[in-house]
Design a protein around this motif. Structure first.
Motif, PDB file in Angstrom:
ATOM      1  N   LEU A  41       0.870  -1.187   0.000  1.00  0.00           N
ATOM      2  CA  LEU A  41       0.000   0.000   0.000  1.00  0.00           C
ATOM      3  C   LEU A  41       0.900   1.228   0.000  1.00  0.00           C
ATOM      4  CD1 LEU A  41      -2.796   1.452   0.512  1.00  0.00           C
ATOM      5  CD2 LEU A  41      -2.291   1.212   2.952  1.00  0.00           C
ATOM      6  N   THR A  42       0.639   2.140  -0.934  1.00  0.00           N
ATOM      7  CA  THR A  42       1.473   3.335  -0.972  1.00  0.00           C
ATOM      8  C   THR A  42       0.658   4.543  -1.419  1.00  0.00           C
ATOM      9  OG1 THR A  42       3.665   4.170  -1.577  1.00  0.00           O
ATOM     10  CG2 THR A  42       2.415   3.059  -3.321  1.00  0.00           C
ATOM     11  N   GLY A  43       1.310   5.691  -1.430  1.00  0.00           N
ATOM     12  CA  GLY A  43       0.663   6.950  -1.788  1.00  0.00           C
ATOM     13  C   GLY A  43       1.575   8.067  -1.332  1.00  0.00           C
ATOM     14  N   GLY A  44       1.380   9.252  -1.901  1.00  0.00           N
ATOM     15  CA  GLY A  44       2.208  10.386  -1.503  1.00  0.00           C
ATOM     16  C   GLY A  44       1.939  10.787  -0.063  1.00  0.00           C
ATOM     17  N   VAL A  45       2.808  11.648   0.457  1.00  0.00           N
ATOM     18  CA  VAL A  45       2.647  12.121   1.840  1.00  0.00           C
ATOM     19  C   VAL A  45       1.265  12.766   2.000  1.00  0.00           C
ATOM     20  CG1 VAL A  45       3.913  14.277   1.271  1.00  0.00           C
ATOM     21  CG2 VAL A  45       3.673  13.561   3.651  1.00  0.00           C
ATOM     22  N   ALA A  46       0.591  12.406   3.101  1.00  0.00           N
ATOM     23  CA  ALA A  46      -0.741  12.943   3.443  1.00  0.00           C
ATOM     24  C   ALA A  46      -1.828  12.602   2.420  1.00  0.00           C
ATOM     25  CB  ALA A  46      -0.689  14.457   3.671  1.00  0.00           C
ATOM     26  N   ALA A  85      -7.485  -7.247   7.669  1.00  0.00           N
ATOM     27  CA  ALA A  85      -6.120  -7.391   7.142  1.00  0.00           C
ATOM     28  C   ALA A  85      -5.105  -7.244   8.280  1.00  0.00           C
ATOM     29  CB  ALA A  85      -5.865  -6.325   6.078  1.00  0.00           C
ATOM     30  N   VAL A  86      -3.945  -7.844   8.089  1.00  0.00           N
ATOM     31  CA  VAL A  86      -2.812  -7.618   8.997  1.00  0.00           C
ATOM     32  C   VAL A  86      -1.994  -6.488   8.375  1.00  0.00           C
ATOM     33  CG1 VAL A  86      -0.675  -8.604   9.920  1.00  0.00           C
ATOM     34  CG2 VAL A  86      -2.743 -10.015   9.776  1.00  0.00           C
ATOM     35  N   VAL A  87      -1.888  -5.356   9.070  1.00  0.00           N
ATOM     36  CA  VAL A  87      -1.205  -4.200   8.496  1.00  0.00           C
ATOM     37  C   VAL A  87       0.172  -4.019   9.127  1.00  0.00           C
ATOM     38  CG1 VAL A  87      -1.266  -1.704   8.170  1.00  0.00           C
ATOM     39  CG2 VAL A  87      -3.383  -3.024   7.958  1.00  0.00           C
ATOM     40  N   ILE A  88       1.173  -3.856   8.293  1.00  0.00           N
ATOM     41  CA  ILE A  88       2.546  -3.596   8.754  1.00  0.00           C
ATOM     42  C   ILE A  88       2.915  -2.201   8.248  1.00  0.00           C
ATOM     43  CG2 ILE A  88       4.947  -4.389   8.647  1.00  0.00           C
ATOM     44  CD1 ILE A  88       3.803  -7.250   8.230  1.00  0.00           C
ATOM     45  N   ASP A  89       3.120  -1.272   9.183  1.00  0.00           N
ATOM     46  CA  ASP A  89       3.248   0.157   8.874  1.00  0.00           C
ATOM     47  C   ASP A  89       4.726   0.569   8.888  1.00  0.00           C
ATOM     48  OD1 ASP A  89       3.409   2.949   9.126  1.00  0.00           O
ATOM     49  OD2 ASP A  89       1.618   3.089  10.368  1.00  0.00           O
ATOM     50  N   ALA A  90       5.267   0.861   7.711  1.00  0.00           N
ATOM     51  CA  ALA A  90       6.707   1.177   7.618  1.00  0.00           C
ATOM     52  C   ALA A  90       7.058   2.465   8.367  1.00  0.00           C
ATOM     53  CB  ALA A  90       7.122   1.293   6.149  1.00  0.00           C
ATOM     54  N   ASP A  91       6.149   3.454   8.383  1.00  0.00           N
ATOM     55  CA  ASP A  91       6.444   4.693   9.129  1.00  0.00           C
ATOM     56  C   ASP A  91       6.603   4.399  10.622  1.00  0.00           C
ATOM     57  OD1 ASP A  91       6.639   6.684   7.202  1.00  0.00           O
ATOM     58  OD2 ASP A  91       4.520   7.222   7.282  1.00  0.00           O
ATOM     59  N   LEU A  92       5.759   3.504  11.119  1.00  0.00           N
ATOM     60  CA  LEU A  92       5.829   3.129  12.543  1.00  0.00           C
ATOM     61  C   LEU A  92       7.145   2.386  12.821  1.00  0.00           C
ATOM     62  CD1 LEU A  92       3.585   3.399  14.761  1.00  0.00           C
ATOM     63  CD2 LEU A  92       3.162   0.965  14.400  1.00  0.00           C
ATOM     64  N   HIS A 101      16.145   2.167   6.128  1.00  0.00           N
ATOM     65  CA  HIS A 101      15.394   1.207   5.315  1.00  0.00           C
ATOM     66  C   HIS A 101      15.760  -0.261   5.553  1.00  0.00           C
ATOM     67  CE1 HIS A 101      13.947   4.473   2.256  1.00  0.00           C
ATOM     68  NE2 HIS A 101      13.539   4.686   3.480  1.00  0.00           N
ATOM     69  N   PRO A 102      17.047  -0.639   5.638  1.00  0.00           N
ATOM     70  CA  PRO A 102      17.332  -2.066   5.856  1.00  0.00           C
ATOM     71  C   PRO A 102      16.756  -2.578   7.180  1.00  0.00           C
ATOM     72  CG  PRO A 102      19.346  -0.852   5.311  1.00  0.00           C
ATOM     73  CD  PRO A 102      18.259   0.167   5.509  1.00  0.00           C
ATOM     74  N   ARG A 103      16.767  -1.710   8.190  1.00  0.00           N
ATOM     75  CA  ARG A 103      16.233  -2.121   9.495  1.00  0.00           C
ATOM     76  C   ARG A 103      14.709  -2.264   9.437  1.00  0.00           C
ATOM     77  NH1 ARG A 103      20.985   0.457  10.227  1.00  0.00           N
ATOM     78  NH2 ARG A 103      22.266  -0.228  11.995  1.00  0.00           N
ATOM     79  N   VAL A 104      14.053  -1.369   8.707  1.00  0.00           N
ATOM     80  CA  VAL A 104      12.595  -1.449   8.565  1.00  0.00           C
ATOM     81  C   VAL A 104      12.222  -2.724   7.796  1.00  0.00           C
ATOM     82  CG1 VAL A 104      10.617  -0.383   7.368  1.00  0.00           C
ATOM     83  CG2 VAL A 104      12.150   1.022   8.755  1.00  0.00           C
ATOM     84  N   ARG A 105      12.976  -3.023   6.754  1.00  0.00           N
ATOM     85  CA  ARG A 105      12.643  -4.218   5.953  1.00  0.00           C
ATOM     86  C   ARG A 105      12.800  -5.494   6.774  1.00  0.00           C
ATOM     87  NH1 ARG A 105      15.391  -2.616   0.253  1.00  0.00           N
ATOM     88  NH2 ARG A 105      14.094  -0.791   0.016  1.00  0.00           N
ATOM     89  N   ALA A 106      13.871  -5.562   7.563  1.00  0.00           N
ATOM     90  CA  ALA A 106      14.112  -6.765   8.374  1.00  0.00           C
ATOM     91  C   ALA A 106      12.964  -6.955   9.369  1.00  0.00           C
ATOM     92  CB  ALA A 106      15.450  -6.648   9.105  1.00  0.00           C
ATOM     93  N   ARG A 107      12.563  -5.879  10.014  1.00  0.00           N
ATOM     94  CA  ARG A 107      11.474  -5.953  11.003  1.00  0.00           C
ATOM     95  C   ARG A 107      10.143  -6.286  10.304  1.00  0.00           C
ATOM     96  NH1 ARG A 107       9.728  -7.676  15.097  1.00  0.00           N
ATOM     97  NH2 ARG A 107       8.351  -6.453  16.395  1.00  0.00           N
ATOM     98  N   HIS A 129       1.435  -4.234   3.529  1.00  0.00           N
ATOM     99  CA  HIS A 129       2.610  -3.444   3.914  1.00  0.00           C
ATOM    100  C   HIS A 129       2.369  -1.999   3.490  1.00  0.00           C
ATOM    101  CE1 HIS A 129       5.519  -6.691   4.973  1.00  0.00           C
ATOM    102  NE2 HIS A 129       4.695  -7.411   4.236  1.00  0.00           N
ATOM    103  N   ASP A 130       2.205  -1.105   4.473  1.00  0.00           N
ATOM    104  CA  ASP A 130       2.009   0.331   4.200  1.00  0.00           C
ATOM    105  C   ASP A 130       3.394   0.958   4.093  1.00  0.00           C
ATOM    106  OD1 ASP A 130       1.679   3.091   4.440  1.00  0.00           O
ATOM    107  OD2 ASP A 130       0.174   2.967   6.025  1.00  0.00           O
ATOM    108  N   ILE A 131       3.811   1.251   2.840  1.00  0.00           N
ATOM    109  CA  ILE A 131       5.188   1.704   2.591  1.00  0.00           C
ATOM    110  C   ILE A 131       5.159   2.994   1.768  1.00  0.00           C
ATOM    111  CG2 ILE A 131       7.447   1.070   1.611  1.00  0.00           C
ATOM    112  CD1 ILE A 131       6.713  -1.852   1.909  1.00  0.00           C
TER     113      ILE A 131
END
Ligand SMILES: CC(C)(COP(=O)(O)OP(=O)(O)OC[C@H]1O[C@@H](n2cnc3c(N)ncnc32)[C@H](O)[C@@H]1O)[C@@H](O)C(=O)NCCC(=O)NCCS
Ligand SMILES: Nc1ncnc2c1ncn2[C@@H]1O[C@H](COP(=O)(O)OP(=O)(O)OP(=O)(O)O)[C@@H](O)[C@H]1O
Length: 201
Positions: A5-10, A25-32, A87-93, A109-111
């Motif tokens: 799942l993606t989109g521009g800021v805001a 759905a199970v949501v995984i939030d990259a910003d979080l 980014h590498p740390r976010v991807r691993a998590r 995946h909200d990225i």
């Protein structure tokens, strides 16, 4: 079923994620995750201090996000340095959380930077939340008290609307009301669930 799942800021990604989570759905939030991996005591925060100096720390030792934002959204090279740490740390998590999801789940995946980082091909479907640039700017200014200049700098650091739409399996237009958004997200979720079921047969 793995959905990006993606989109521009805001644009409304977090709002869409919350609706998808309500629908099951199970949501995984990259910003979080990008916040977790730089929490006090992490090696992520240590690396940021190494690269940007103590000035990006708040008095309590946490990351001073507005200070770091002011540095990286005005300088592409510094932004890439920060992304190289986070980014590498976010991807691993993100991978760990995905492995923990119940079998058969629709995992979303909200990225924010899914298109910018060349990840569309990693997903079974890509959902893009779309609004005109002026709506992004207005929402950042009115709801987040950002200046027009800061809002536009953040948008400039991202892919264009056209680039995101070109990568989309589903486009969710978020120029209407929150009720309109809920209806469209529900429709897309049902299509994703149906595809997920087909995949298992
Ligand atoms: C610079 C930071 C500290 C500013 O923090 P702040 O609290 O103001 O913003 P927050 O993290 O909540 O992000 C809000 C939105 O800004 C946009 N944004 C964030 N980082 C970036 C980036 N590197 N490039 C383009 N847009 C970005 C995204 O649309 C995101 O949803 C922070 O954004 C950050 O650490 N960015 C680098 C990590 C990253 O790339 N995150 C995005 C996805 S993992
Ligand atoms: N259809 C809508 N009408 C009015 N306001 C909306 C609508 N959809 C979202 N918003 C508001 O716009 C703001 C941005 O939405 P949201 O936080 O979901 O976007 P986002 O894409 O996750 O943002 P970011 O990229 O900064 O993480 C929020 O304050 C949200 O409540």
């Amino acid at each position: 079923m793995r959905v990006g799942l993606t989109g521009g800021v805001a644009s409304g990604k977090s709002t869409v994620s919350a609706i998808l989570a309500e629908l099951g759905a199970v949501v995984i939030d990259a910003d979080l995750l990008a916040r977790e991996v730089v929490a006090p005591g992490t090696d992520g925060l240590a690396k940021i201090v190494e690269a940007f100096g103590e000035d990006v720390l708040a008095p309590d030792g946490s990351l001073d996000r507005p200070a770091l934002g002011a540095i990286v959204f005005g300088d592409d090279e510094k932004r890439r340095t920060l992304e190289g740490i986070i980014h590498p740390r976010v991807r691993a998590r993100g991978r760990e959380l995905e492995e923990a999801a119940p079998p058969g789940s629709v995992v979303v995946h909200d990225i924010p930077l899914l298109v910018e980082t060349g990840q569309p091909a990693l997903f079974d479907a890509v959902v893009v939340v779309d609004v005109p640039v002026e709506t992004q700017v207005e929402r950042m200014m009115s709801l987040r008290a950002m200046s027009r200049e800061d809002a536009e700098a953040r948008i400039r650091a991202q892919a264009t609307r056209e680039q995101r739409i070109a990568a989309a399996t589903y486009v969710i237009d978020n120029t209407g009301t929150r009720e309109d958004l809920r209806d469209r997200v529900t429709e897309v979720f049902h299509e994703l669930s149906a595809r997920s079921g087909e995949g298992r047969r």
